[in-house]
Structures are given as C-alpha cells and as structure tokens.
Design an enzyme around this catalytic site. Structure first.
Site, PDB file in Angstrom:
ATOM      1  N   HIS A   1       5.885   4.724  12.534  1.00  0.00           N
ATOM      2  CA  HIS A   1       5.643   4.682  11.045  1.00  0.00           C
ATOM      3  C   HIS A   1       6.750   5.557  10.682  1.00  0.00           C
ATOM      4  O   HIS A   1       6.409   6.813  10.317  1.00  0.00           O
ATOM      5  CB  HIS A   1       4.376   4.975  10.437  1.00  0.00           C
ATOM      6  CG  HIS A   1       4.235   4.780   9.017  1.00  0.00           C
ATOM      7  ND1 HIS A   1       3.344   3.702   8.403  1.00  0.00           N
ATOM      8  CD2 HIS A   1       4.756   5.497   7.795  1.00  0.00           C
ATOM      9  CE1 HIS A   1       3.469   3.664   7.035  1.00  0.00           C
ATOM     10  NE2 HIS A   1       4.230   5.115   6.740  1.00  0.00           N
TER      11      HIS A   1
ATOM     12  N   HIS B   1       9.679   7.198   7.869  1.00  0.00           N
ATOM     13  CA  HIS B   1      10.266   7.452   6.555  1.00  0.00           C
ATOM     14  C   HIS B   1      11.855   7.607   6.914  1.00  0.00           C
ATOM     15  O   HIS B   1      12.192   8.157   7.997  1.00  0.00           O
ATOM     16  CB  HIS B   1       9.613   8.407   5.883  1.00  0.00           C
ATOM     17  CG  HIS B   1       8.234   7.909   5.498  1.00  0.00           C
ATOM     18  ND1 HIS B   1       8.078   7.821   3.912  1.00  0.00           N
ATOM     19  CD2 HIS B   1       7.232   7.437   5.970  1.00  0.00           C
ATOM     20  CE1 HIS B   1       6.632   7.500   3.935  1.00  0.00           C
ATOM     21  NE2 HIS B   1       6.279   7.264   5.222  1.00  0.00           N
TER      22      HIS B   1
ATOM     23  N   CYS C   1       4.914   9.845   0.021  1.00  0.00           N
ATOM     24  CA  CYS C   1       3.573  10.495   0.212  1.00  0.00           C
ATOM     25  C   CYS C   1       3.237  11.394  -0.998  1.00  0.00           C
ATOM     26  O   CYS C   1       3.942  12.390  -0.997  1.00  0.00           O
ATOM     27  CB  CYS C   1       3.523  11.098   1.533  1.00  0.00           C
ATOM     28  SG  CYS C   1       1.801  11.708   1.731  1.00  0.00           S
TER      29      CYS C   1
ATOM     30  N   ASN D   1       9.801   4.507   3.148  1.00  0.00           N
ATOM     31  CA  ASN D   1       9.533   4.156   4.399  1.00  0.00           C
ATOM     32  C   ASN D   1      10.981   3.185   4.957  1.00  0.00           C
ATOM     33  O   ASN D   1      11.876   3.115   4.088  1.00  0.00           O
ATOM     34  CB  ASN D   1       8.580   3.019   4.523  1.00  0.00           C
ATOM     35  CG  ASN D   1       7.249   3.567   4.017  1.00  0.00           C
ATOM     36  OD1 ASN D   1       6.603   3.869   5.184  1.00  0.00           O
ATOM     37  ND2 ASN D   1       6.692   3.510   2.878  1.00  0.00           N
TER      38      ASN D   1
ATOM     39  N   ARG E   1       0.948  -1.287   0.077  1.00  0.00           N
ATOM     40  CA  ARG E   1       0.188   0.076  -0.070  1.00  0.00           C
ATOM     41  C   ARG E   1       0.741   1.308   0.022  1.00  0.00           C
ATOM     42  O   ARG E   1       0.787   2.007  -0.994  1.00  0.00           O
ATOM     43  CB  ARG E   1      -1.057   0.057   1.155  1.00  0.00           C
ATOM     44  CG  ARG E   1      -2.078   1.003   1.205  1.00  0.00           C
ATOM     45  CD  ARG E   1      -1.804   2.314   1.701  1.00  0.00           C
ATOM     46  NE  ARG E   1      -1.274   2.469   3.009  1.00  0.00           N
ATOM     47  CZ  ARG E   1      -0.919   3.615   3.562  1.00  0.00           C
ATOM     48  NH1 ARG E   1      -0.563   4.695   2.832  1.00  0.00           N
ATOM     49  NH2 ARG E   1      -0.333   3.583   4.827  1.00  0.00           N
ATOM     50  N   ASP E   2       1.537   1.435   1.030  1.00  0.00           N
ATOM     51  CA  ASP E   2       2.293   2.639   1.007  1.00  0.00           C
ATOM     52  C   ASP E   2       3.541   2.856   0.272  1.00  0.00           C
ATOM     53  O   ASP E   2       3.848   3.808  -0.127  1.00  0.00           O
ATOM     54  CB  ASP E   2       2.853   2.907   2.610  1.00  0.00           C
ATOM     55  CG  ASP E   2       3.329   4.285   3.042  1.00  0.00           C
ATOM     56  OD1 ASP E   2       2.750   5.385   2.162  1.00  0.00           O
ATOM     57  OD2 ASP E   2       3.761   4.517   4.093  1.00  0.00           O
TER      58      ASP E   2
END
Length: 297
Positions: free
Chosen positions: A207, A209, A240, A249, A15-16
């Site tokens: 979470h 980065h 993002c 990430n 997803r990310d």
C-alpha cells in the site's frame, strides 16, 4: 528479472482516497463512483470505513453507501473497521470483507488509534475472531512500515512482530503501508528481502503513497519479491489524517497502465476505469495527481 503474469489491484479510493477530503462528498456521488468502478473489471473495492463519524466526518455515511451501491457478483466489497462496534455496523451492512489496521510505530499508532501497539492487539483480536465467526474474511493493514512521521525509521523486526500477530489472529493478508511515501527502491528491496524470509509473498500486499514520486518504482521492487497484490486509489486520491505530509496513494490508472504495458495482466478495462477516475475528479472539482488523468484531459 522475473515478474508475475498477473496481479490484483485493490481499489481503496472510496475509503482511503476520500477520508481526507475537507468537502463532504455526497452519498449519491460516492455510490455512483463505486458503481462506475464496479464496471471496470476490478475484483476488490474498499468502499468505506466504519469509524466514528467524529473521527472521519468524510465517511459518516458508511452504512448508506454500503446499502445503495449495486453489488456486482465476483467483486469483494470491503470496509475498514477500528473496533467491535465498527464491526457490528459492517456486519449489519453485510460487507464481504473487513480490514483492521494498526501501525508498526508506537507514536503513529497512538495518534491513529489512541492506544499503544500492545494495547491494540486485544482489541483487534476480538474484531478478527468475531468477523471470522460471522463468515467474513479479514485483511490487516500495517501502517508506517517504511518510516514514521513521528518516530522516523521503523525497525523491520517491529514490522514483522505486528504482521505475525495479525496473521495469527486470522487475517489472511497483510497490506504493508508506506504511509507517508518515504520509501525508496533500495529500502523497499532490503525490507521485503527481510520480511519475505519470515512470511510468504502470498500473505503480503503493498500500500504505497506517492509523496515523493516513488510509488511505481517501489511497486517494481515489490514485483521482484513476488508481491502480487497492490492497493491504489483512482486519481491518486488520498492522504492520512494522522500522518503529517502524507499525500495521495499510487494512482490506480497509472499502476494499471504500467503493469499492462509490461504484459502483466490486471483484469481491468483501462478505458472504463478512466471513466470512473474522470468522474470523481470532476465531482471533486480539482485536478488530481494522476499522470494518466493529466495527459488525457
């Protein structure tokens, strides 16, 4: 320095990691990749996002992906949802868990969701309530905890306000995001020291980065504050769409390697995970930022 005996890594790469890719990754490749990740010992994979395709074209095949993967018992397959319509699609696809998201900073929230923070709460309350009623667990993401590309520094009290509201809605865990990778270990220590006075570390995840190469260092600080859940993406994929300058990430394999070398159990088979990371790097036909991929090539 005390560290936990074991932690959970939540893989967010499908997803990310893929949401910012300009070239569309085919459904079959996504499915094959998720199946490889499922064989690595992971217990949690965020496989897609049920946002309108015009927002995130890279994940327009969310329902197809959810329907085609081999679901392994014991693994939670999750998806991000922005609103009631997204939740309906996620429920139709029978995801195990849904995640809701918002920012701790006003400007990023408006860019990301097109609403103010206060306008976002009622939308997410409806989503969380309906998801819980449907028997699904709900996780909350709070973005820009450590800095915003538009507002700059973000007051910790604002982070706590958003975290408190999401937990009171019914989210079981809040993932605190360093969305643009600006946090340093000293700041991480100060923020977590404050936040963990109001919330149990068991309610929190990180979470991070790796924009400035600080993600693993910040992870260590999180461990000292009792955080035991960390989001990461295979290969260090990510970014993002609404945060200028945000890069990937924390690379899952770098995180797994560090933790296992420290004697902290992740439950993940490193070699199998590397197979999955190498697979997606090959499919994307570009070098990913992961150090473990670099030294194994």
């Amino acid at each position: 320095m005390d560290f936990p005996d074991k932690v959970q890594i939540k893989e967010v790469g499908p997803r990310d990691g893929l949401q910012n890719e300009k070239e569309f990754v085919t459904t079959d490749v996504k499915v094959e990749w998720i199946n490889k990740l499922s064989s690595s010992g992971l217990k949690y994979i965020e496989i897609t996002s049920f946002v309108p395709p015009k927002w995130i074209p890279a994940l327009a095949d969310a329902a197809e992906v959810a329907g085609k993967i081999n679901r392994v018992p014991g693994i939670t397959y999750a998806a991000l949802v922005p609103n009631r319509k997204g939740l309906e699609r996620a429920l139709e696809a029978d995801l195990d868990e849904v995640s809701v998201f918002m920012s701790a900073s006003e400007a990023h929230n408006r860019k990301n969701i097109n609403k103010s923070i206060d306008e976002t709460f009622p939308v997410l309350e409806e989503v969380v309530k309906d998801a819980v009623s449907a028997g699904k667990k709900v996780r909350g993401y709070v973005s820009t905890v450590f800095g915003c590309p538009y507002d700059g520094a973000v007051p910790v009290d604002q982070v706590k306000k958003v975290t408190d509201r999401l937990l009171n809605m019914g989210a079981y865990e809040i993932s605190l995001g360093d969305t643009i990778g600006v946090a340093n270990p000293w700041q991480m220590d100060q923020v977590l020291k404050d936040i963990t006075q109001s919330f149990s570390p068991d309610q929190l995840a990180l979470h991070l980065h790796d924009t400035r190469g600080m993600a693993l260092a910040n992870t260590l600080v999180g461990l000292t504050h009792g955080i035991k859940v960390f989001d990461s993406a295979a290969g260090g994929l990510g970014g993002c769409p609404y945060a200028k300058g945000a890069t990937g990430n924390t690379a899952s394999e770098d995180l797994i390697h560090m933790l296992e070398e420290m004697g902290i159990n992740t439950g993940i088979d490193f070699d199998r995970f590397m197979e999955a990371a190498k697979y997606i790097e090959k499919q994307l036909d570009k070098s990913l930022p992961s150090r473990q991929l670099r030294i194994s090539s």
